[in-house]
Design an enzyme around this catalytic site. Structure first.
Site, PDB file in Angstrom:
ATOM      1  N   HIS A   1       0.843  -1.194   0.000  1.00  0.00           N
ATOM      2  CA  HIS A   1       0.000   0.000   0.000  1.00  0.00           C
ATOM      3  C   HIS A   1       0.884   1.251   0.000  1.00  0.00           C
ATOM      4  CE1 HIS A   1      -3.358   2.580   1.781  1.00  0.00           C
ATOM      5  NE2 HIS A   1      -2.272   3.284   2.057  1.00  0.00           N
ATOM      6  N   GLU A   2       1.851   1.276   0.920  1.00  0.00           N
ATOM      7  CA  GLU A   2       2.759   2.424   0.983  1.00  0.00           C
ATOM      8  C   GLU A   2       3.646   2.503  -0.247  1.00  0.00           C
ATOM      9  OE1 GLU A   2       2.477   4.726   3.173  1.00  0.00           O
ATOM     10  OE2 GLU A   2       0.951   3.663   4.325  1.00  0.00           O
TER      11      GLU A   2
ATOM     12  N   HIS B   1       1.927   4.462  -2.911  1.00  0.00           N
ATOM     13  CA  HIS B   1       2.111   5.906  -2.756  1.00  0.00           C
ATOM     14  C   HIS B   1       3.478   6.340  -3.280  1.00  0.00           C
ATOM     15  CE1 HIS B   1      -1.553   6.362  -0.540  1.00  0.00           C
ATOM     16  NE2 HIS B   1      -1.145   5.731   0.550  1.00  0.00           N
TER      17      HIS B   1
END
Length: 408
Positions: A22-23, A26
């Site tokens: 998820h990170e 980003h």
């Protein structure tokens, strides 16, 4: 027990990898747009090791619960150095900031889809038709015999008929694959409908049957036998026939799996949305479960509860449930993270688009853009939501420890 522990560890590891990716979502999109990414770490707490590549520091921390991506200038309040200022995130166009902030949830959606697609290719996806009422289609014929207890009913299902036992369905000409349309002139649409009609009748009864393209009318001499039912032992009509069961899972090829996975993903998204809507009203049931009440299987679970269920699934050899739980959790985290609430990514996206719409309206009125939103004015709401989220997390974790949901 070992399999249970392995299942818990594997499921927890799957969650950690999901959050770390998820990170990474980003980070990758921020770098693609030219934003300054200072750090990308997996885990929290003290640093185990790290290295620098280009302008970004990468590393691993001791507590393997997710990770973080530090992008310079995510809001106008963030401190940035003079060389970072031109590349501060808040200076970029609205759509680019939206992509970066939604990339984490999109990563969860992709991971969930990949898990389901691989399931479709290997172990198969759950067959939605199998959950529907069983059609009145014969799989096989047997005999009609009495059974006074539940144990006798179960035993008869695994033993051959005794010699000379009446076999009304077979004797009347009913075959495997026949679809019963009506019993004694009464239309039936499910196996339960047909069973109720048969149990209520006796003697010579006309069965309307679909066999391929043919429609037949067969006369079955229905005997009365004593059979155990959930409401007690009763004398009921019986013809000696078993329903055709649809497979619980369906396996697909590489191409057909794409459409099947998309369809199944859609149904999981709908279920996730429904659970989010029902989330607040189910919290009281979690509190009740903590203090000894029966745990409702539909109450929210924490990562702890999901990992325990994953462990039970591995212990019982139900790997399809293990991967369904993992995919479902990814979809839930992805959707939840897009809710327009700070400090979630969805809250930041809402602020970005508020600025965009506000400046558009100001432009129509001949005014200059209003500038970035002052996050300090939102700190009270943000802190309240953090406290509520922390309280809910504490409740669900506690319930999952003292009164967990278990597989039946």
């Amino acid at each position: 027990m070992l399999a249970y522990i392995i299942g818990i560890v594997l499921f927890a590891l799957g969650i950690c990898v999901s959050v770390a990716l998820h990170e990474a979502g980003h980070m990758v999109t921020a770098k693609a747009f030219g934003m300054k990414v200072r750090r990308y770490f997996v885990g929290f707490g003290p640093t185990v090791f790290s290295w620098r590549r280009g302008e970004t520091e990468y590393g691993l921390k001791w507590i393997p619960l997710g990770g973080f991506c530090d992008i310079a200038g995510m809001t106008a309040l963030d401190e940035v150095t003079p060389d970072e200022a031109p590349r501060a995130m808040w200076r970029f166009k609205t759509w680019k900031r939206t992509v970066v902030m939604s990339a984490g949830s999109i990563t969860h959606f992709i991971l969930g889809f990949v898990v389901l697609y691989l399931m479709a290719l290997t172990m198969g996806l759950p067959n939605p038709a199998a959950a529907a009422p069983t059609r009145p289609v014969l799989d096989s014929t047997s005999c009609a015999r009495s059974a006074a207890t539940k144990e006798q009913v179960q035993a008869q299902a695994n033993t051959a008929c005794p010699a000379g036992a009446p076999a009304p369905a077979a004797e009347a000409g009913l075959r495997a694959g026949d679809k019963v349309l009506a019993v004694g002139g009464k239309p039936v649409s499910t196996w339960d409908d047909m069973l109720a009609a048969v149990q209520a009748t006796s003697g010579r009864t006309v069965f309307e049957v679909q066999r391929g393209a043919e429609q037949l009318w067969l006369v079955v001499d229905v005997p009365k036998v004593k059979r155990w039912t959930p409401s007690g032992t009763k004398e009921v009509g019986m013809i000696g026939a078993s329903p055709k069961q649809l497979p619980l899972t369906v396996q697909y090829g590489p191409v057909s799996a794409i459409g099947a996975t998309l369809g199944f993903t859609g149904s999981m998204f709908a279920e996730t949305a429904q659970r989010l809507v029902q989330f607040p009203e189910r919290i009281p049931a979690v509190v009740t479960a903590i203090f000894g009440g029966e745990r409702d299987p539909n109450t929210p679970v924490s990562v702890v509860g999901a990992s325990r269920l994953g462990g039970e699934a591995v212990e019982q050899g139900i790997w399809i449930l293990f991967f369904l739980l993992l995919a479902s959790l990814n979809f839930f985290i992805g959707v939840f993270n897009l809710l327009p609430l700070l400090p979630l990514d969805g809250g930041h996206i809402a602020v970005v688009w508020y600025e965009r719409v506000r400046d558009w309206i100001r432009g129509l009125r001949g005014k200059a853009a209003g500038g970035p939103v002052d996050y300090t004015k939102l700190s009270g709401i943000t802190m309240a939501l953090v406290l509520v989220g922390g309280a809910v997390t504490l409740l669900t974790v506690t319930a999952d420890i003292v009164n967990p949901i278990r597989l039946q």
